[in-house]
Design a protein around this motif. Structure first.
Motif, PDB file in Angstrom:
ATOM      1  N   TYR A 157       0.830  -1.211   0.000  1.00 52.42           N
ATOM      2  CA  TYR A 157       0.000   0.000   0.000  1.00 52.42           C
ATOM      3  C   TYR A 157       0.867   1.265   0.000  1.00 52.42           C
ATOM      4  O   TYR A 157       0.552   2.244  -0.676  1.00 52.42           O
ATOM      5  CB  TYR A 157      -0.927   0.011   1.211  1.00 52.42           C
ATOM      6  N   GLN A 158       1.970   1.244   0.765  1.00 53.48           N
ATOM      7  CA  GLN A 158       2.846   2.407   0.847  1.00 53.48           C
ATOM      8  C   GLN A 158       3.495   2.695  -0.516  1.00 53.48           C
ATOM      9  O   GLN A 158       3.580   3.859  -0.948  1.00 53.48           O
ATOM     10  CB  GLN A 158       3.927   2.173   1.907  1.00 53.48           C
ATOM     11  N   SER A 159       3.945   1.643  -1.192  1.00 54.91           N
ATOM     12  CA  SER A 159       4.541   1.830  -2.520  1.00 54.91           C
ATOM     13  C   SER A 159       3.509   2.344  -3.509  1.00 54.91           C
ATOM     14  O   SER A 159       3.817   3.182  -4.374  1.00 54.91           O
ATOM     15  CB  SER A 159       5.129   0.506  -3.022  1.00 54.91           C
ATOM     16  N   ALA A 160       2.283   1.876  -3.397  1.00 54.63           N
ATOM     17  CA  ALA A 160       1.218   2.350  -4.284  1.00 54.63           C
ATOM     18  C   ALA A 160       0.918   3.831  -4.021  1.00 54.63           C
ATOM     19  O   ALA A 160       0.621   4.585  -4.957  1.00 54.63           O
ATOM     20  CB  ALA A 160      -0.031   1.502  -4.098  1.00 54.63           C
ATOM     21  N   ARG A 161       1.014   4.249  -2.770  1.00 51.55           N
ATOM     22  CA  ARG A 161       0.782   5.669  -2.458  1.00 51.55           C
ATOM     23  C   ARG A 161       1.874   6.543  -3.068  1.00 51.55           C
ATOM     24  O   ARG A 161       1.596   7.624  -3.607  1.00 51.55           O
ATOM     25  CB  ARG A 161       0.726   5.865  -0.943  1.00 51.55           C
ATOM     26  N   ILE A 162       3.129   6.090  -2.986  1.00 55.88           N
ATOM     27  CA  ILE A 162       4.230   6.859  -3.573  1.00 55.88           C
ATOM     28  C   ILE A 162       4.036   6.990  -5.084  1.00 55.88           C
ATOM     29  O   ILE A 162       4.320   8.037  -5.674  1.00 55.88           O
ATOM     30  CB  ILE A 162       5.578   6.188  -3.254  1.00 55.88           C
ATOM     31  N   ALA A 163       3.538   5.917  -5.716  1.00 52.34           N
ATOM     32  CA  ALA A 163       3.308   5.928  -7.157  1.00 52.34           C
ATOM     33  C   ALA A 163       1.985   6.603  -7.525  1.00 52.34           C
ATOM     34  O   ALA A 163       1.620   6.615  -8.704  1.00 52.34           O
ATOM     35  CB  ALA A 163       3.331   4.506  -7.698  1.00 52.34           C
ATOM     36  N   TYR A 164       1.302   7.168  -6.527  1.00 51.87           N
ATOM     37  CA  TYR A 164       0.033   7.866  -6.744  1.00 51.87           C
ATOM     38  C   TYR A 164      -0.996   6.998  -7.479  1.00 51.87           C
ATOM     39  O   TYR A 164      -1.695   7.464  -8.378  1.00 51.87           O
ATOM     40  CB  TYR A 164       0.269   9.185  -7.501  1.00 51.87           C
ATOM     41  N   VAL A 165      -1.093   5.723  -7.050  1.00 54.09           N
ATOM     42  CA  VAL A 165      -2.070   4.839  -7.667  1.00 54.09           C
ATOM     43  C   VAL A 165      -2.952   4.161  -6.618  1.00 54.09           C
ATOM     44  O   VAL A 165      -3.913   3.478  -6.952  1.00 54.09           O
ATOM     45  CB  VAL A 165      -1.342   3.763  -8.526  1.00 54.09           C
ATOM     46  N   HIS A 166      -2.655   4.368  -5.315  1.00 50.40           N
ATOM     47  CA  HIS A 166      -3.434   3.725  -4.253  1.00 50.40           C
ATOM     48  C   HIS A 166      -4.900   4.151  -4.312  1.00 50.40           C
ATOM     49  O   HIS A 166      -5.809   3.301  -4.232  1.00 50.40           O
ATOM     50  CB  HIS A 166      -2.834   4.074  -2.881  1.00 50.40           C
ATOM     51  N   ASP A 167      -5.154   5.447  -4.435  1.00 50.74           N
ATOM     52  CA  ASP A 167      -6.538   5.924  -4.465  1.00 50.74           C
ATOM     53  C   ASP A 167      -7.285   5.416  -5.691  1.00 50.74           C
ATOM     54  O   ASP A 167      -8.482   5.131  -5.641  1.00 50.74           O
ATOM     55  CB  ASP A 167      -6.572   7.455  -4.440  1.00 50.74           C
ATOM     56  N   GLU A 178     -14.103  -1.506  -7.885  1.00 53.79           N
ATOM     57  CA  GLU A 178     -15.096  -2.264  -7.122  1.00 53.79           C
ATOM     58  C   GLU A 178     -14.442  -3.318  -6.234  1.00 53.79           C
ATOM     59  O   GLU A 178     -14.839  -3.510  -5.088  1.00 53.79           O
ATOM     60  CB  GLU A 178     -16.072  -2.930  -8.092  1.00 53.79           C
ATOM     61  N   LYS A 179     -13.412  -3.996  -6.755  1.00 52.86           N
ATOM     62  CA  LYS A 179     -12.746  -5.046  -5.991  1.00 52.86           C
ATOM     63  C   LYS A 179     -11.388  -4.601  -5.450  1.00 52.86           C
ATOM     64  O   LYS A 179     -10.629  -5.424  -4.924  1.00 52.86           O
ATOM     65  CB  LYS A 179     -12.567  -6.291  -6.865  1.00 52.86           C
ATOM     66  N   GLY A 180     -11.077  -3.312  -5.566  1.00 47.75           N
ATOM     67  CA  GLY A 180      -9.840  -2.794  -5.009  1.00 47.75           C
ATOM     68  C   GLY A 180      -8.610  -3.492  -5.546  1.00 47.75           C
ATOM     69  O   GLY A 180      -8.443  -3.655  -6.760  1.00 47.75           O
ATOM     70  N   GLN A 237       1.305   2.223 -15.847  1.00 56.21           N
ATOM     71  CA  GLN A 237       2.634   2.749 -15.574  1.00 56.21           C
ATOM     72  C   GLN A 237       2.850   2.931 -14.081  1.00 56.21           C
ATOM     73  O   GLN A 237       3.911   2.582 -13.532  1.00 56.21           O
ATOM     74  CB  GLN A 237       2.808   4.082 -16.305  1.00 56.21           C
ATOM     75  N   ARG A 238       1.855   3.451 -13.402  1.00 49.50           N
ATOM     76  CA  ARG A 238       1.995   3.696 -11.964  1.00 49.50           C
ATOM     77  C   ARG A 238       2.008   2.393 -11.165  1.00 49.50           C
ATOM     78  O   ARG A 238       2.706   2.286 -10.148  1.00 49.50           O
ATOM     79  CB  ARG A 238       0.875   4.619 -11.489  1.00 49.50           C
ATOM     80  N   VAL A 239       1.234   1.394 -11.615  1.00 54.71           N
ATOM     81  CA  VAL A 239       1.285   0.084 -10.953  1.00 54.71           C
ATOM     82  C   VAL A 239       2.685  -0.519 -11.110  1.00 54.71           C
ATOM     83  O   VAL A 239       3.244  -1.096 -10.166  1.00 54.71           O
ATOM     84  CB  VAL A 239       0.213  -0.865 -11.533  1.00 54.71           C
TER      85      VAL A 239
END
Length: 597
Positions: free
Chosen positions: A460-470, A476-478, A496-498
């Motif tokens: 989750y932290q890496s996804a936040r840095i890549a601005y893709v968590h939100d 629907e399934k996160g 790209q962000r993933v």
């Protein structure tokens, strides 16, 4: 012969199963050949009353059940003997099929494992020149060709040999003249079958290749369906598919026609053989030179022999196809492995790099990097700018040890890159490519590929840095959302962000962004770079980009042209002097001024 030696090596661990299968087919042949002899005895001795010459062990069995008189009064016992022989024959035939199938499937599994393992460990350069479709065909279709031959036709060779050997021996013991008549046309049928299948093997190959083209067209259209729809090219693609499909249909029809001619002519030869045998046998039976039971034995054996003899041509042809398939498989297995040095070093990687007079060229002999020299300190961000073909990605390939440089020196924390274990250095360098590849799995499974342990908070932290968590949590399934083949359900920027998040999970001391921020908007680009600077201050970062805004915040900017570094410095220094960097900066600024005006 080398190809079949390789096949013999793959049969290791399954050779006894094949031996058992061949022994089983031998026993099945014995019991199938006993049935006509029982019929002969029933007709000539039980019904006809003729004294039969039989081996002592057979006479002992007859005496054990009561002798000829008992069998004559209970003729149903002969039918029971035929049923028992059929059951025993069926049991051995079943185990022949089972053991050959198990062995062939196991061999095919071993071959696929060996091919996949080899493809996982060959050099990166091999994939540059190899065709994906061809590799897939070698690992699937060619392996299946070998499997089918081992499962069915390899054992059938043993059946044909057993049948011919037993038939000739038994028939010669019964009547020499009839044996010569029964065998008179069989060599001609065998020769005709062999020559015919050698002649039409080109038709088999044409059908296989045409089917491959048809499959490629289908795969290409399914993969590029969005492009087809975007350009409204459905009619064109349908017509192209119809053309290839018609060609495949015509070639298969031609092959079927050739096979029809073969089977018709071979049926004619077989019926001619049977007719000659019947005419001769009936004549000698009526004239009293041969018994009716013996005639039944000869006609039955003749019918049993004709099919495997006619199939021998096809078996020999498929043996040739198997040799070709093994040759194609062997080409992959002979490809050199991308091995690490026996004493490859595994130093602690901090991120200090030194390139000194590095030269590199690909196999075609064209030099793509010329006299590259620069120094990078731990934690610095290095930006690289240059036109297509200037050597930017090739420079990163050297750092990642996908290729080794021809001359010069690359040192990481004072250690020569060539001396460092390849797997070790690749684990310490994270890379995000311009065209990210996502597997047809969930987003979480794609992200977890970068870490061995289960750590969702890190994901989750890496996804936040890549601005893709939100973005992900908005689905629907996160994180359990399936991304489809090659991430088709995500937009270019989301993919790209993933991919960026996946690379960040590894916590590498060196990071490479190979034009990987090009698919995101400028605002997101800036946000991602800001988050990277705040969290990863000790990480040496390489950024390849054509955006001046992306490059401007780097500690050092390298401008590459035609494989050389033509400019080096920070943003202010490069803008202040004429050159490629300044021209691009002016061009992009003029566009921004036009848009804001």
């Amino acid at each position: 012969m080398k190809n079949f030696k390789l096949l013999w090596a793959f049969m290791k661990g399954n050779r006894l199963l094949y031996l058992a299968s061949i022994i089983s087919i031998g026993f099945a042949t014995v019991f199938s050949f006993m049935s006509p002899l029982v019929i002969r005895y029933t007709i000539d001795s039980v019904i006809g009353g003729t004294v039969m010459d039989a081996p002592p062990w057979v006479m002992n069995i007859i005496e054990a059940v009561g002798g000829h008189d008992t069998l004559r009064q209970n003729i149903w016992m002969c039918s029971i003997a035929l049923v028992l022989l059929a059951i025993i024959n069926g049991i051995f035939t079943y185990y022949k099929g089972k053991w050959s199938a198990v062995a062939s499937e196991s061999i095919a599994q071993n071959m696929k494992d060996a091919l996949y393992d080899r493809l996982q460990n060959v050099s990166y350069g091999y994939y540059v020149k190899a065709e994906t479709g061809d590799l897939i065909q070698r690992c699937t279709s060619d392996v299946d060709t070998v499997r089918r031959f081992l499962a069915m036709q390899f054992v059938e060779v043993g059946r044909a040999i057993f049948m011919l050997a037993m038939a000739i021996g038994i028939m010669f013991s019964l009547d020499v003249r009839m044996t010569f008549i029964a065998m008179s046309v069989i060599p001609a049928i065998f020769l005709f079958s062999t020559l015919y299948y050698m002649k039409i093997k080109e038709s088999f190959l044409e059908c296989d290749e045409s089917e491959g083209k048809l499959t490629s067209i289908l795969q290409e259209n399914l993969t590029g369906v969005r492009v087809v729809r975007a350009f409204a090219r459905q009619p064109y693609e349908r017509d192209k598919f119809d053309e290839i499909n018609l060609d495949f249909r015509n070639k298969v029809s031609h092959l079927i026609e050739l096979l029809a001619w073969y089977w018709s002519f071979s049926d004619l030869l077989s019926m001619l053989q049977m007719g000659i045998l019947l005419v001769s046998g009936v004549y000698w039976t009526v004239s009293g030179h041969m018994t009716l039971g013996t005639l039944v034995v000869f006609t039955t054996y003749e019918g049993m022999l004709l099919w495997p003899v006619r199939q021998m041509g096809r078996i020999l042809t498929d043996m040739g196809k198997t040799a070709v398939a093994m040759g194609r498989i062997k080409e992959i297995l002979d490809e050199p492995l991308d091995k690490d040095e026996e004493e490859g070093l595994k130093p602690e990687i901090q991120g200090n790099l030194e390139f000194s007079h590095v030269h590199f060229q690909y196999e075609d002999g064209k030099e793509v990097l010329r006299d590259i020299s620069f120094t990078v300190n731990k934690g610095q961000t290095i930006a690289i700018l240059g036109p297509t073909g200037s050597g930017k990605s090739s420079l990163m390939h050297l750092l990642h040890r996908l290729y080794d440089y021809d001359s010069g020196s690359i040192k990481i924390d004072g250690v020569e890159l060539r001396d460092i274990d390849k797997k070790w250095i690749r684990e310490k360098i994270g890379i995000v490519l311009q065209e990210p590849f996502l597997y047809s799995k969930t987003i979480k499974e794609n992200l977890k590929m970068a870490q061995e342990e289960e750590d969702e908070e890190r994901i989750y932290q890496s996804a936040r840095i890549a601005y893709v968590h939100d973005v992900i949590t908005g689905f629907e399934k996160g994180y359990d959302t399936l991304v489809g083949e090659r991430g088709v359900t995500l937009s270019g920027g989301q993919k790209q962000r993933v991919a960026i998040a996946r690379a960040l999970i590894k916590d590498c001391p060196i990071m490479i962004f190979d034009d990987s921020l090009s698919a995101v908007d400028t605002e997101t680009d800036a946000a991602i770079r800001k988050a990277l600077r705040e969290r990863r201050k000790d990480v040496t970062t390489f950024i390849i980009s054509h955006r001046i805004n992306t490059l401007s915040e780097a500690d050092v900017i390298l401008v590459m042209e035609d494989g050389r570094i033509t400019e080096m410095g920070d943003h202010e220094a490069l803008v202040a002097k004429p050159g490629l960097y300044r021209r691009i900066w002016e061009l992009q600024n003029s566009k921004e001024d036009t848009l804001t005006a």
